[in-house]
Design a protein around this motif. Sequence first.
Motif, PDB file in Angstrom:
ATOM      1  N   UNK A  33      -5.097 -61.057  29.984  1.00  0.00           N
ATOM      2  CA  UNK A  33      -3.651 -61.207  30.180  1.00  0.00           C
ATOM      3  C   UNK A  33      -3.019 -59.928  30.723  1.00  0.00           C
ATOM      4  N   UNK A  34      -3.537 -58.755  30.316  1.00  0.00           N
ATOM      5  CA  UNK A  34      -2.981 -57.489  30.781  1.00  0.00           C
ATOM      6  C   UNK A  34      -3.265 -57.259  32.258  1.00  0.00           C
ATOM      7  N   UNK A  35      -4.352 -57.821  32.772  1.00  0.00           N
ATOM      8  CA  UNK A  35      -4.715 -57.622  34.171  1.00  0.00           C
ATOM      9  C   UNK A  35      -3.965 -58.543  35.122  1.00  0.00           C
ATOM     10  N   UNK A  36      -3.365 -59.606  34.621  1.00  0.00           N
ATOM     11  CA  UNK A  36      -2.626 -60.511  35.488  1.00  0.00           C
ATOM     12  C   UNK A  36      -1.335 -59.853  35.951  1.00  0.00           C
ATOM     13  N   UNK A  37      -0.997 -60.017  37.221  1.00  0.00           N
ATOM     14  CA  UNK A  37       0.272 -59.449  37.686  1.00  0.00           C
ATOM     15  C   UNK A  37       1.447 -60.280  37.197  1.00  0.00           C
ATOM     16  N   UNK A  38       2.590 -59.626  37.077  1.00  0.00           N
ATOM     17  CA  UNK A  38       3.839 -60.316  36.760  1.00  0.00           C
ATOM     18  C   UNK A  38       4.635 -60.410  38.053  1.00  0.00           C
ATOM     19  N   UNK A  39       5.123 -61.597  38.367  1.00  0.00           N
ATOM     20  CA  UNK A  39       5.893 -61.820  39.587  1.00  0.00           C
ATOM     21  C   UNK A  39       7.217 -62.477  39.252  1.00  0.00           C
ATOM     22  N   UNK A  57       9.211 -59.416  43.385  1.00  0.00           N
ATOM     23  CA  UNK A  57       8.783 -58.270  42.591  1.00  0.00           C
ATOM     24  C   UNK A  57       7.380 -58.538  42.049  1.00  0.00           C
ATOM     25  N   UNK A  58       6.503 -57.542  42.162  1.00  0.00           N
ATOM     26  CA  UNK A  58       5.131 -57.655  41.677  1.00  0.00           C
ATOM     27  C   UNK A  58       4.827 -56.436  40.818  1.00  0.00           C
ATOM     28  N   UNK A  59       4.438 -56.669  39.574  1.00  0.00           N
ATOM     29  CA  UNK A  59       3.944 -55.610  38.691  1.00  0.00           C
ATOM     30  C   UNK A  59       2.466 -55.867  38.472  1.00  0.00           C
ATOM     31  N   UNK A  65      -5.019 -53.260  41.639  1.00  0.00           N
ATOM     32  CA  UNK A  65      -3.811 -53.476  42.406  1.00  0.00           C
ATOM     33  C   UNK A  65      -3.920 -54.775  43.187  1.00  0.00           C
ATOM     34  N   UNK A  66      -2.871 -55.095  43.938  1.00  0.00           N
ATOM     35  CA  UNK A  66      -2.832 -56.343  44.679  1.00  0.00           C
ATOM     36  C   UNK A  66      -2.200 -56.130  46.039  1.00  0.00           C
ATOM     37  N   UNK A  67      -2.575 -56.999  46.979  1.00  0.00           N
ATOM     38  CA  UNK A  67      -1.955 -57.066  48.292  1.00  0.00           C
ATOM     39  C   UNK A  67      -1.386 -58.466  48.438  1.00  0.00           C
ATOM     40  N   UNK A  68      -0.129 -58.558  48.828  1.00  0.00           N
ATOM     41  CA  UNK A  68       0.450 -59.862  49.091  1.00  0.00           C
ATOM     42  C   UNK A  68      -0.235 -60.477  50.291  1.00  0.00           C
ATOM     43  N   UNK A 131      -1.142 -50.632  38.134  1.00  0.00           N
ATOM     44  CA  UNK A 131      -0.168 -50.061  37.221  1.00  0.00           C
ATOM     45  C   UNK A 131       1.192 -49.784  37.830  1.00  0.00           C
ATOM     46  N   UNK A 132       1.460 -50.252  39.037  1.00  0.00           N
ATOM     47  CA  UNK A 132       2.727 -49.965  39.715  1.00  0.00           C
ATOM     48  C   UNK A 132       3.546 -51.234  39.923  1.00  0.00           C
ATOM     49  N   UNK A 133       4.771 -51.033  40.390  1.00  0.00           N
ATOM     50  CA  UNK A 133       5.709 -52.107  40.677  1.00  0.00           C
ATOM     51  C   UNK A 133       6.050 -52.041  42.162  1.00  0.00           C
ATOM     52  N   UNK A 134       6.037 -53.176  42.828  1.00  0.00           N
ATOM     53  CA  UNK A 134       6.378 -53.220  44.240  1.00  0.00           C
ATOM     54  C   UNK A 134       7.273 -54.397  44.550  1.00  0.00           C
ATOM     55  N   UNK A 135       7.918 -54.335  45.707  1.00  0.00           N
ATOM     56  CA  UNK A 135       8.825 -55.396  46.143  1.00  0.00           C
ATOM     57  C   UNK A 135       8.428 -55.821  47.554  1.00  0.00           C
TER      58      UNK A 135
END
Length: 185
Positions: A33-39, A57-59, A65-68, A131-135
Amino acid sequence: MDWTRPEAISAAALAVSTLSFAVSALTAWRSFKADRPRLWLVLEPTKAPDCWIGNIHVESGPRAGFVGHTVQVADISMKSARNQPILLGSYRKIIVDDEQGNAQLSGHYTSQCSALKLLVDQEATATVQKGEHGIMPIIVYRPAMSGAESVKLVVTLKSLASRPSYRSYTIQSEIPKDGIKLVLG
């Protein structure tokens, strides 16, 4: 029933192993659950009617990390290609800077907001490190004949792990109300 010493030891060992299995399963679930991104989606109004800047918003989690990859409209109307409730447009192509450096919509935004699915992996803001937040900004347009009151999108992300994987997440936001408009005259 009388318990003999070997039976009591076996029962205690079984209880300890069962408890240890439960704790390890709970730990694995919490790690997953901790590894899933929050959108989540936030719609910001523009000066144009029925057009919004959709900030996705992607945390990311602490491990990857993730790439849209893509953003698409979740509820696509199969009746007619022209009568879709929501259309999407590329933020980079539609938002232009004026002489003062302010961001504004280009004059032909309605013709450029015609996509049901956008590729966003080439955008500079599409990458979110671990571990970061992006938009990831996009343009959300509601055609004149549409009565849509909410925006529901499917966002596909590609993980930046050693073995990349693609996952899709559904996000939704209510369309902001402009209030009551009176036309006198």
